[in-house]
Write an enzyme that holds these catalytic residues in place. Structure first.
Site, mmCIF file in Angstrom:
data_model
loop_
_atom_site.group_PDB
_atom_site.id
_atom_site.type_symbol
_atom_site.label_atom_id
_atom_site.label_comp_id
_atom_site.label_asym_id
_atom_site.label_seq_id
_atom_site.Cartn_x
_atom_site.Cartn_y
_atom_site.Cartn_z
ATOM 1 N N ASP A 186 0.759 -1.258 0.000
ATOM 2 C CA ASP A 186 0.000 0.000 0.000
ATOM 3 C C ASP A 186 0.791 1.310 0.000
ATOM 4 O OD1 ASP A 186 -1.529 -2.203 0.556
ATOM 5 O OD2 ASP A 186 -2.444 -1.410 2.362
ATOM 6 N N GLU A 190 2.439 -9.185 11.615
ATOM 7 C CA GLU A 190 2.149 -8.856 10.207
ATOM 8 C C GLU A 190 3.463 -8.495 9.502
ATOM 9 O OE1 GLU A 190 -0.377 -5.445 10.052
ATOM 10 O OE2 GLU A 190 -0.850 -5.677 7.922
HETATM 11 C C1 9WN Z 1 -5.750 -2.732 2.459
HETATM 12 C C2 9WN Z 1 -4.663 -7.821 4.600
HETATM 13 C C3 9WN Z 1 -4.078 -6.684 3.793
HETATM 14 C C4 9WN Z 1 -2.925 -7.150 2.884
HETATM 15 C C5 9WN Z 1 -2.158 -5.976 2.278
HETATM 16 C C6 9WN Z 1 -1.737 -5.044 3.394
HETATM 17 C C7 9WN Z 1 -2.960 -4.561 4.177
HETATM 18 C C8 9WN Z 1 -5.095 -3.320 3.712
HETATM 19 C C9 9WN Z 1 -5.088 -2.248 4.797
HETATM 20 O O1 9WN Z 1 -3.636 -5.688 4.721
HETATM 21 O O2 9WN Z 1 -3.773 -3.778 3.330
HETATM 22 O O3 9WN Z 1 -5.962 -3.730 1.507
HETATM 23 O O4 9WN Z 1 -6.181 -1.900 5.264
HETATM 24 O O5 9WN Z 1 -4.014 -1.736 5.155
HETATM 25 O O6 9WN Z 1 -1.031 -3.969 2.882
HETATM 26 O O7 9WN Z 1 -1.046 -6.463 1.553
HETATM 27 O O8 9WN Z 1 -3.444 -7.934 1.845
HETATM 28 O O9 9WN Z 1 -3.658 -8.518 5.280
#
Ligand code: 9WN
Length: 438
Positions: free
Chosen positions: A171, A408
């Protein structure tokens, strides 16, 4: 560790989907689901198959596989279904389950291939069931790859086009700083309150409010364009060619072509091999001679985005690289600009090079080490015969995860877990690594 990881996957399950994490992400994310299915396959093949079936229940009529499939009984994530409003804005979206309207990196055929390999090692009725399941899910995977080739392969660069940084899965990576600098939040951005900040110990580990305004504005833009890639190419204020998604598309298309051959679908196999060849060529064409890393492209300006992020190792993931280029990239990955940097607690590649001015060791995709990404690298290294490098990263990652919090992401210098704890995909990749270590 395997038992603890298995408990986490069980605790994060609602029976048919695995939440990406217990509270921060209480829904099913697309690329998370693929990694989670790989981990699940090591303990329960039926549950692994169900994970991907549940994900594909959210697939759109045009083949788009959304980045989130919402659990109607879960709350606490924003933006949720009432912000995305996909079926109200696009006839392609299913009315149920509720989904987001953007994509994630296409790792799903990698998961199906890995699940089949694990089933083969088990043999017997489980293998027969998994093969029958693969036959059933194959047309959905084909529709997903056709969507990407048709709607997202950029005509000029050949790279997979993204209209939102979330689509990259990385992101707030500094790879997107320049394109985001060009995104102006227009009128009509609804007032909102972030929920993510309540779930981390330090908000500095999450993207900023300034970044969130842009994330939400791009959702508004996508809605106004009826979630149509064609319209977004005309109106989208964020349009990038992503080398990492393109590389993943290349190797996933190869694996899907092998499945097509196994299922006796020769024309499909030829089509998929063609997607793979074109995507791989697009990645190799964007390798920066000076750094050896692949560069994304800001499609609105044509500029190459050369920040030293982990996505630059895309050619390793694409596979099929000339030996000299591969050796150069492996040395770079393990060398002092990356995993071999002297400040690191564990010799693992951070999301941004510690030598880059953009490096921030505690913030999300701007510096921390993401075990799931390390897994993708170990998988790709093994696939291309770089067994020593793969084994080194695998055993060091397992040391990094030894406290069994399954963060994470991790602080590269202190080794502390950051973001969400009990993150599903971290537990999942640990299970797969442990299987390999046996
Ligand atoms: C937005 C779920 C997801 C991962 C992404 C990570 C994070 C989300 C957020 O979490 O993104 O999609 O709300 O920050 O960047 O890679 O799939 O784990």
């Amino acid at each position: 560790m395997a038992a603890r990881a298995a408990y986490i996957l069980r605790d994060n399950s609602n029976g048919h989907i695995t939440k990406a994490s217990p509270t921060l992400y209480p829904h099913q994310w697309s690329w998370d689901a693929a990694f989670n299915a790989i981990g699940l396959a090591t303990i329960d093949l039926a549950r692994a198959r169900l994970e991907l079936d549940s994900l594909f229940a959210g697939q759109w009529r045009n083949g788009l596989l959304p980045h989130i499939v919402f659990d109607p009984n879960a709350d606490g994530y924003w933006p949720g279904p009432s912000q995305w409003e996909c079926s109200a804005h696009s006839e392609e979206a299913p009315s149920a389950p509720a989904t987001s309207g953007i994509i994630d990196p296409p790792v799903h055929a990698i998961a199906v291939d890995r699940i089949l390999a694990i089933a083969s090692s088990v043999g017997g009725p489980e293998l027969a069931r998994t093969e029958a399941w693969a036959r059933g899910i194959y047309p959905k995977l084909l529709a997903w790859h056709r969507f990407l080739a048709r709607d997202r392969a950029d005509k000029e660069t050949g790279l997979i086009t993204l209209f939102h940084g979330w689509e990259s899965g990385t992101d707030n990576s500094p790879r997107w700083d320049a394109p985001y600098a060009g995104v102006e939040v227009g009128p009509g951005l609804p007032l909102y309150e972030r929920k993510d900040k309540a779930h981390v110990s330090d908000v500095g580990q999450r993207p900023t409010d300034h970044e969130y305004d842009r994330y939400l504005w791009l959702v508004e833009e996508a809605k106004r364009a009826s979630y149509s890639s064609g319209l977004l190419r005309q109106t989208g204020s964020f349009q990038v060619g992503d080398v990492l998604s393109t590389a993943i598309f290349a190797c996933a298309s190869d694996l899907l072509a092998s499945l097509a051959t196994r299922l006796n679908k020769r024309d499909d196999a030829a089509e998929l091999k063609d997607y793979a060849a074109q995507a791989r060529a697009a990645v190799f064409c964007h390798v920066d001679e000076a750094s050896g890393l692949a560069a994304d492209v800001d499609l609105r300006t044509g500029a190459w985005l050369r920040t030293e992020t982990i996505a630059g190792f895309a050619p390793l993931i694409a596979g099929g690289m000339p030996l000299t280029l591969r050796r150069r990239l492996v040395s770079l990955l393990l060398g002092p600009r990356w995993a071999g940097h002297p400040s690191l607690r564990f010799a693992l590649p951070p999301s941004t090079s510690p030598c880059s001015p953009a490096y921030d060791p505690s913030c999300y995709w701007r510096g921390p080490i993401w075990p799931v990404f390390t897994w993708l690298l170990t998988w790709a290294l093994t696939r291309s015969g770089e067994y020593t490098a793969a084994a080194a990263l695998r055993s060091t990652s397992l040391k990094q995860l030894a406290d069994e919090t399954f963060g994470e992401y991790y602080h590269p210098v202190t080794g502390a877990p950051l973001g969400s704890l009990h993150q599903s995909w971290t537990a999942a990749v640990a299970l797969d690594w442990l299987l390999e270590e046996e």
